[in-house]
Design a protein around this motif. Structure first.
Motif, PDB file in Angstrom:
ATOM      1  N   ASN A 381       0.819  -1.215   0.000  1.00 15.60           N
ATOM      2  CA  ASN A 381       0.000   0.000   0.000  1.00 15.60           C
ATOM      3  C   ASN A 381       0.854   1.266   0.000  1.00 15.60           C
ATOM      4  OD1 ASN A 381       0.935  -0.141   2.624  1.00 15.60           O
ATOM      5  ND2 ASN A 381      -1.023  -0.862   3.452  1.00 15.60           N
ATOM      6  N   TRP A 382       2.096   1.133  -0.498  1.00 19.21           N
ATOM      7  CA  TRP A 382       3.004   2.264  -0.557  1.00 19.21           C
ATOM      8  C   TRP A 382       3.393   2.562  -1.998  1.00 19.21           C
ATOM      9  CZ3 TRP A 382       3.703   4.900   3.866  1.00 19.21           C
ATOM     10  CH2 TRP A 382       3.441   4.236   5.071  1.00 19.21           C
ATOM     11  N   GLU A 383       3.564   3.858  -2.306  1.00 22.10           N
ATOM     12  CA  GLU A 383       3.985   4.246  -3.652  1.00 22.10           C
ATOM     13  C   GLU A 383       5.473   3.991  -3.868  1.00 22.10           C
ATOM     14  OE1 GLU A 383       2.923   8.344  -4.190  1.00 22.10           O
ATOM     15  OE2 GLU A 383       0.940   8.046  -3.300  1.00 22.10           O
ATOM     16  N   ALA A 393      13.190   2.821   7.267  1.00 23.58           N
ATOM     17  CA  ALA A 393      13.123   3.038   5.822  1.00 23.58           C
ATOM     18  C   ALA A 393      12.226   4.231   5.550  1.00 23.58           C
ATOM     19  CB  ALA A 393      12.576   1.798   5.115  1.00 23.58           C
ATOM     20  N   ILE A 394      12.471   4.894   4.418  1.00 26.23           N
ATOM     21  CA  ILE A 394      11.642   6.019   3.985  1.00 26.23           C
ATOM     22  C   ILE A 394      10.629   5.498   2.972  1.00 26.23           C
ATOM     23  CG2 ILE A 394      11.639   8.268   2.842  1.00 26.23           C
ATOM     24  CD1 ILE A 394      14.558   8.584   3.791  1.00 26.23           C
ATOM     25  N   ALA A 395       9.362   5.792   3.192  1.00 19.59           N
ATOM     26  CA  ALA A 395       8.300   5.303   2.306  1.00 19.59           C
ATOM     27  C   ALA A 395       7.374   6.453   1.927  1.00 19.59           C
ATOM     28  CB  ALA A 395       7.510   4.182   2.982  1.00 19.59           C
ATOM     29  N   LYS A 396       6.687   6.272   0.788  1.00 24.15           N
ATOM     30  CA  LYS A 396       5.810   7.315   0.269  1.00 24.15           C
ATOM     31  C   LYS A 396       4.410   6.769   0.055  1.00 24.15           C
ATOM     32  CE  LYS A 396       5.455  10.541  -3.660  1.00 24.15           C
ATOM     33  NZ  LYS A 396       6.067  10.921  -4.966  1.00 24.15           N
ATOM     34  N   LYS A 400       2.981  11.786   0.237  1.00 23.35           N
ATOM     35  CA  LYS A 400       3.668  12.188   1.462  1.00 23.35           C
ATOM     36  C   LYS A 400       4.650  11.097   1.891  1.00 23.35           C
ATOM     37  CE  LYS A 400       1.406  16.060   1.996  1.00 23.35           C
ATOM     38  NZ  LYS A 400       2.076  17.382   1.917  1.00 23.35           N
ATOM     39  N   TYR A 401       5.666  11.517   2.666  1.00 25.42           N
ATOM     40  CA  TYR A 401       6.720  10.596   3.073  1.00 25.42           C
ATOM     41  C   TYR A 401       6.636  10.285   4.566  1.00 25.42           C
ATOM     42  CZ  TYR A 401       8.903  11.165  -1.470  1.00 25.42           C
ATOM     43  OH  TYR A 401       9.157  11.160  -2.821  1.00 25.42           O
TER      44      TYR A 401
END
Length: 521
Positions: A381-383, A393-396, A400-401
């Motif tokens: 469900n993450w871009e 971890a960095i997710a979008k 938004k991040y």
């Protein structure tokens, strides 16, 4: 009409001081925040630990250790700093100063190439050479081409003739002189190709029929029905491999054929893989190859041998991490180990590498997380999800991040417009064009309310707000108030420079008209 000269002088002084108020004032502090001195410059540029430039109006100066002007740099702007050379630009062109202050070229050239102790300057197709060891400039003449190689050799071309003006035989001409990433120049004469070292001497005599550079100090050649792999050497080059069988060098791959059949994958200096049944080799990265076999096996070959042994029913194998390699079969990705066995069956549209035993996978258009055993960590469900590092971890999502932990849960409920991981494990965040800072575990230590933010070191963060600059620590306490135009930090010399508008004190003396000078007083 009587003129009050004291009043007139006061008006003139006021005018000139007001004009001077446009200049800038710098304050110099040590790292204990103790004021050391005040400096009047429009700009200060810290080019290195020892090279500092001061500018007042259109005048540039090389500053002494005490930051006073030591040498005028003549020009109006620093064009480039290539240690130890300072290239300066003026209205008539570019010139050069040594960082110790010596002007070696006037500001009149179109271009200047630099090496440690030499400069090559040109005006159009006219070239000049400056050698610091001799402290002189030599006119090289009109040339079609001139350059300094990565080892400091000067190569010039006039028409079809090449030469090396700094070599022991500067008048000797060649059909070709070609530099490369290695330490040797590929030279060609009527007798053939050879290799020349930085002193201009042959280390491989010009007798090779064909010769070309591969990587580093290695070369691929052909001579007298033999294919050659040659390594350059300062004294005498070595033939590291020779064969009467055909060796090709195409698409950055060396391959050897025996009786017309592909048999060996070659390194620059010898055999990397000797195997029968190979049909094709494709380079997919630095020292990384797909090797195809007649029985439809594909293996992943690296610098030291097989990374993934040849296996069937696979279309693609990518470079891996933590012992697992993304592999594609029937249009879907999974993971294999170095033996070529499927550890996670192919079921994803795309995958990333494992980091800290977690990898991202894409299902349709969204990304999720899986563990190295194939267990689902987070639904898709993450871009976008970037690799884990130190547990985060960095997710979008929805533009938004967020920061994710190893369970796939976001740490921040409100997303940021961007999140950047710093080299020391912190996170620079942006929201509504404002910047803030998170610590290594994702906690907000500086709110996103600044126009600019630069963490110099622990508890020293340079921030900008409303066009002004200051310094705060990681709890928000003020170190330098937001009252400066610029703040520069030189940790090596333990110096902090703060820049503000210089507003001098104006003293105006006006004579009292009721008082008159008395004669004889």
């Amino acid at each position: 009409m009587k003129i009050n000269f004291t009043l007139l002088i006061g008006i003139i002084l006021t005018f000139f001081i007001a004009e001077g108020a446009k200049s800038q004032s710098w304050e110099l502090y040590d790292t204990k925040l103790q004021l050391q001195s005040r400096l009047i410059y429009d700009d200060i540029d810290l080019l290195s630990e020892t090279v500092r430039i001061g500018k007042v109006g259109n005048e540039l100066s090389l500053l002494a250790r005490d930051l006073r002007p030591a040498v005028s740099l003549v020009g109006t702007e620093i064009y480039q700093y290539l240690a130890p050379w300072i290239l300066v630009k003026g209205p008539d062109g570019i010139g050069a100063f040594h960082e110790y202050g010596q002007q070696v070229l006037p500001l009149e050239y179109e271009g200047i190439q630099t090496y440690f102790n030499i400069l090559l300057a040109n005006k159009g197709n006219e070239y000049w050479l400056f050698q610091r060891g001799f402290n002189k400039t030599t006119y090289l003449g009109e040339l079609d081409e001139a350059k300094i190689t990565n080892t400091g050799v000067i190569i010039v071309r006039k028409g079809n003739a090449y030469s090396m003006p700094l070599s022991p035989n500067p008048d000797k001409t060649y059909e070709l002189l070609s530099d490369n990433e290695g330490e040797f120049i590929l030279a060609k004469e009527a007798s053939g190709f050879g290799l020349v070292n930085r002193e201009g001497d042959y280390v491989l005599n010009p007798i090779i029929e064909t010769l070309q550079h591969t990587h580093g100090n290695f070369y691929y050649g052909y001579n007298q029905d033999q294919y050659l792999l040659i390594e350059g050497n300062d004294i005498k080059s070595n033939i590291r491999y020779n064969s009467f069988h055909k060796i090709t060098f195409e698409n950055d791959i060396l391959l050897e054929y025996i009786h017309g059949k592909l048999r060996r994958v070659m390194e620059d200096d010898g055999i990397l893989l000797d195997d029968v049944g190979m049909t094709a080799v494709n380079k997919i990265g630095k020292d990384l190859y797909h090797v195809h076999f007649r029985d439809n096996r594909i293996g992943l070959l690296g610098k030291k041998g097989w990374l993934v042994k040849p296996m069937v029913e696979v279309e693609e194998i990518k470079f891996g991490n933590e012992g697992l390699y993304p592999a594609k079969s029937k249009g879907a990705f999974g993971f294999v180990n170095s033996s070529g066995a499927w550890i996670i069956s192919p079921q994803y549209a795309e995958t990333t590498l494992f980091s800290e035993k977690i990898a991202s996978f894409r299902s349709s258009q969204a990304w999720g997380l899986i563990s190295s055993t194939g267990e689902l960590v987070s639904d898709a469900n993450w871009e976008e999800i970037k690799p884990f590092h130190q547990g985060l971890a960095i997710a979008k999502a929805n533009g938004k991040y967020f920061l994710l932990n190893t369970f796939g849960a976001p740490l921040n409920t409100e997303g940021y417009d961007s999140i950047y991981r710093t080299t020391d494990g912190y996170f620079l965040v942006e929201k509504s064009m404002k910047s803030g800072l998170l610590n290594g575990v994702g906690e907000e230590i500086i709110p996103a309310e600044f126009e600019g933010l630069r963490r110099e070191r622990k508890n020293f963060v340079v921030v900008q707000k409303d066009g002004l600059t200051g310094v705060i620590n990681e709890t928000g306490e003020i170190i330098f108030p937001l009252a400066y135009e610029e703040i520069l930090v030189d940790w090596e010399n333990e110096q902090i420079f703060t820049k503000s508008r210089y507003v001098p004190t104006v003293i105006q003396i006006i004579e009292d008209p009721s008082k008159k000078n008395k004669k004889g007083a």
